[in-house]
Scaffold this active site. Structure first.
Site, PDB file in Angstrom:
ATOM      1  N   GLN A 155       1.117  -1.122  -0.002  1.00 45.59           N
ATOM      2  CA  GLN A 155      -0.199   0.027  -0.226  1.00 45.59           C
ATOM      3  C   GLN A 155       0.841   0.653  -0.063  1.00 45.59           C
ATOM      4  O   GLN A 155       0.379   1.837  -0.161  1.00 45.59           O
ATOM      5  CB  GLN A 155      -1.006   0.362   1.082  1.00 45.59           C
TER       6      GLN A 155
ATOM      7  N   ASP B 220       6.269   5.144  -1.589  1.00 43.89           N
ATOM      8  CA  ASP B 220       7.540   4.895  -1.317  1.00 43.89           C
ATOM      9  C   ASP B 220       8.431   3.934  -2.931  1.00 43.89           C
ATOM     10  O   ASP B 220       7.531   2.911  -2.932  1.00 43.89           O
ATOM     11  CB  ASP B 220       8.046   5.412  -0.379  1.00 43.89           C
TER      12      ASP B 220
ATOM     13  N   HIS C 106      -1.567   1.809  -3.735  1.00 44.01           N
ATOM     14  CA  HIS C 106      -2.211   2.277  -4.203  1.00 44.01           C
ATOM     15  C   HIS C 106      -1.314   3.656  -4.841  1.00 44.01           C
ATOM     16  O   HIS C 106      -0.988   4.831  -4.433  1.00 44.01           O
ATOM     17  CB  HIS C 106      -2.002   2.837  -2.721  1.00 44.01           C
TER      18      HIS C 106
ATOM     19  N   CYS D  23      -1.746  12.033 -16.283  1.00 45.44           N
ATOM     20  CA  CYS D  23      -2.719  13.206 -16.705  1.00 45.44           C
ATOM     21  C   CYS D  23      -4.572  13.381 -16.076  1.00 45.44           C
ATOM     22  O   CYS D  23      -4.863  11.827 -16.055  1.00 45.44           O
ATOM     23  CB  CYS D  23      -2.825  13.363 -18.689  1.00 45.44           C
TER      24      CYS D  23
ATOM     25  N   CYS E 282      -1.154  18.952 -19.330  1.00 46.30           N
ATOM     26  CA  CYS E 282      -0.155  17.521 -20.483  1.00 46.30           C
ATOM     27  C   CYS E 282      -0.673  18.139 -21.791  1.00 46.30           C
ATOM     28  O   CYS E 282      -1.702  19.096 -21.986  1.00 46.30           O
ATOM     29  CB  CYS E 282      -1.377  16.205 -20.313  1.00 46.30           C
TER      30      CYS E 282
ATOM     31  N   GLU F 179       2.270  -3.651  17.150  1.00 45.01           N
ATOM     32  CA  GLU F 179       0.186  -3.692  17.580  1.00 45.01           C
ATOM     33  C   GLU F 179      -0.490  -5.012  17.342  1.00 45.01           C
ATOM     34  O   GLU F 179      -0.256  -4.516  15.781  1.00 45.01           O
ATOM     35  CB  GLU F 179       0.226  -2.392  18.306  1.00 45.01           C
TER      36      GLU F 179
HETATM   37  N1  APR Z   1       7.348  -2.622  12.157  1.00 45.21           N
HETATM   38  C1  APR Z   1       6.145  -3.070  11.041  1.00 45.21           C
HETATM   39  N2  APR Z   1       4.474  -2.229  12.184  1.00 45.21           N
HETATM   40  C2  APR Z   1       4.967  -1.123  12.335  1.00 45.21           C
HETATM   41  C3  APR Z   1       5.565  -0.264  12.709  1.00 45.21           C
HETATM   42  C4  APR Z   1       7.431  -1.133  12.272  1.00 45.21           C
HETATM   43  N3  APR Z   1       8.481  -0.547  12.634  1.00 45.21           N
HETATM   44  N4  APR Z   1       5.622   1.264  12.734  1.00 45.21           N
HETATM   45  C5  APR Z   1       4.624   1.098  12.839  1.00 45.21           C
HETATM   46  N5  APR Z   1       3.887  -0.270  12.868  1.00 45.21           N
HETATM   47  C6  APR Z   1       2.784  -0.641  12.273  1.00 45.21           C
HETATM   48  C7  APR Z   1       1.663   0.569  12.882  1.00 45.21           C
HETATM   49  O1  APR Z   1       1.853  -0.258  14.430  1.00 45.21           O
HETATM   50  C8  APR Z   1       0.336   0.450  12.117  1.00 45.21           C
HETATM   51  O2  APR Z   1      -0.973  -0.558  12.890  1.00 45.21           O
HETATM   52  O3  APR Z   1       2.424   0.027  11.006  1.00 45.21           O
HETATM   53  C9  APR Z   1       1.035   0.335  11.280  1.00 45.21           C
HETATM   54  C10 APR Z   1       0.356   1.606  10.371  1.00 45.21           C
HETATM   55  O4  APR Z   1      -0.850   1.320   9.965  1.00 45.21           O
HETATM   56  P1  APR Z   1      -1.016   2.989   8.873  1.00 45.21           P
HETATM   57  O5  APR Z   1      -0.922   4.505   9.663  1.00 45.21           O
HETATM   58  O6  APR Z   1      -2.689   2.800   9.515  1.00 45.21           O
HETATM   59  O7  APR Z   1      -1.055   2.607   7.879  1.00 45.21           O
HETATM   60  P2  APR Z   1      -1.909   1.858   6.575  1.00 45.21           P
HETATM   61  O8  APR Z   1      -2.118   0.150   7.512  1.00 45.21           O
HETATM   62  O9  APR Z   1      -0.729   1.582   5.160  1.00 45.21           O
HETATM   63  O10 APR Z   1      -2.510   2.798   5.213  1.00 45.21           O
HETATM   64  C11 APR Z   1      -3.101   2.613   4.846  1.00 45.21           C
HETATM   65  O11 APR Z   1      -4.272   4.089   4.556  1.00 45.21           O
HETATM   66  O12 APR Z   1      -3.708   6.360   4.094  1.00 45.21           O
HETATM   67  C12 APR Z   1      -4.114   5.307   3.734  1.00 45.21           C
HETATM   68  O13 APR Z   1      -3.252   5.399   1.421  1.00 45.21           O
HETATM   69  C13 APR Z   1      -2.470   5.332   2.497  1.00 45.21           C
HETATM   70  O14 APR Z   1      -1.851   3.003   1.820  1.00 45.21           O
HETATM   71  C14 APR Z   1      -2.475   4.076   2.863  1.00 45.21           C
HETATM   72  C15 APR Z   1      -3.434   3.400   4.461  1.00 45.21           C
END
Ligand code: APR
Length: 233
Positions: free
Chosen positions: A94, A97, A112, A120, A143, A207
């Site tokens: 997701q 980067d 994503h 465009c 474009c 977590e």
């Molecule tokens: N290693 C593994 N997990 C980690 C670490 C780490 N070092 N640090 C934080 N986390 C976990 C957190 O505990 C959390 O559960 O990464 C998770 C990040 O959650 P989000 O911020 O909600 O990210 P994500 O689930 O990828 O979001 C999904 O939401 O906003 C949109 O498009 C955006 O792709 C993104 C999508």
């Protein structure tokens, strides 16, 4: 170590936590991107219509952070896993980067979108490489067709990329692992429910995610520490 047999097919779903140890902020939780920005103002088709300059400012800021970031041990373990498993690994992220690619992964599905691509908003010209920083742009880049150039990102309310390929891989996998994703954003949050009962389902992160009850195993810890233990350094 996680036993992987010669007939196993491994589906890996990555979230922002995989890049956290590279210094790229996650979205939710302390220090998360959505604590400082409102989704509907920077990451939706509505935002693009209302204020494309603000949208470009947001994605330029994220381009800057990501271009300075280096791949961490989690990315390197997954790149090595691709070398070992070849086609039997399906890596779906997701994250927008390019740290998996920086670590050497060659077949990454960016459901994503990709931060370093633009497209465009009007014609069907394919997405193209773009690392330009528009901060803030005097003019929104255009474009040749007259449309506006937008980030190649799946915004809230848009359909993620590669879903056909993704569901085909989910149907085939015997091991499903989600790493560093909070389990709240659909459709990715439901991938584990799609394979449950058929595949071994594993979560890796510091977590429990919101969909923890769908996993048969949770390995609590940072991806950069847990993945080398599961797959070897
Ligand atoms: N290693 C593994 N997990 C980690 C670490 C780490 N070092 N640090 C934080 N986390 C976990 C957190 O505990 C959390 O559960 O990464 C998770 C990040 O959650 P989000 O911020 O909600 O990210 P994500 O689930 O990828 O979001 C999904 O939401 O906003 C949109 O498009 C955006 O792709 C993104 C999508």
């Amino acid at each position: 170590m996680l036993p992987i047999s010669s007939t196993d097919r491994v589906f890996i779903l990555c979230g922002a936590g995989v890049s956290a140890e590279s210094g790229i902020p996650t979205f939710r939780g302390v220090g998360g991107v959505w604590r400082n920005y409102r989704i509907e103002e920077v990451a939706s088709p509505y935002a693009w219509q209302r204020d494309p300059r603000l949208v470009w400012e947001f994605y330029s800021m994220r381009r800057k952070v990501a271009s300075a970031a280096k791949a961490n041990p989690a990315h390197f373990v997954l790149a090595k896993l691709e070398q070992t498993l070849g086609e039997r690994l399906f890596l779906c992220t997701q994250n927008v980067d390019n740290l998996h690619e920086k670590a050497g992964s060659c077949r990454v599905i960016h459901m994503h979108g990709e931060l370093f691509k633009s497209r465009c908003d009007t014609c069907h010209r394919p997405p193209f490489d773009d690392s330009h920083l528009y901060e803030p742009p005097a003019e929104i880049p255009r474009c040749p067709c007259g449309g506006q150039i937008r980030p190649h990102i799946c915004w809230f309310g848009e359909v993620p990329f590669g879903l056909n390929q993704i569901y085909a891989a989910l149907d085939e996998c015997t091991i499903f692992m989600a790493i560093g994703t909070s389990g709240v954003v659909e459709p990715a949050a439901s991938f584990v429910a799609h394979v449950r009962g058929r595949a071994r389902t594993i979560y890796v992160g510091p977590e429990h995610p919101a969909n923890a009850s769908s996993f048969t195993e949770c390995h609590l810890g940072n991806a950069g520490q847990v993945l080398p233990r599961l797959f070897g350094p």
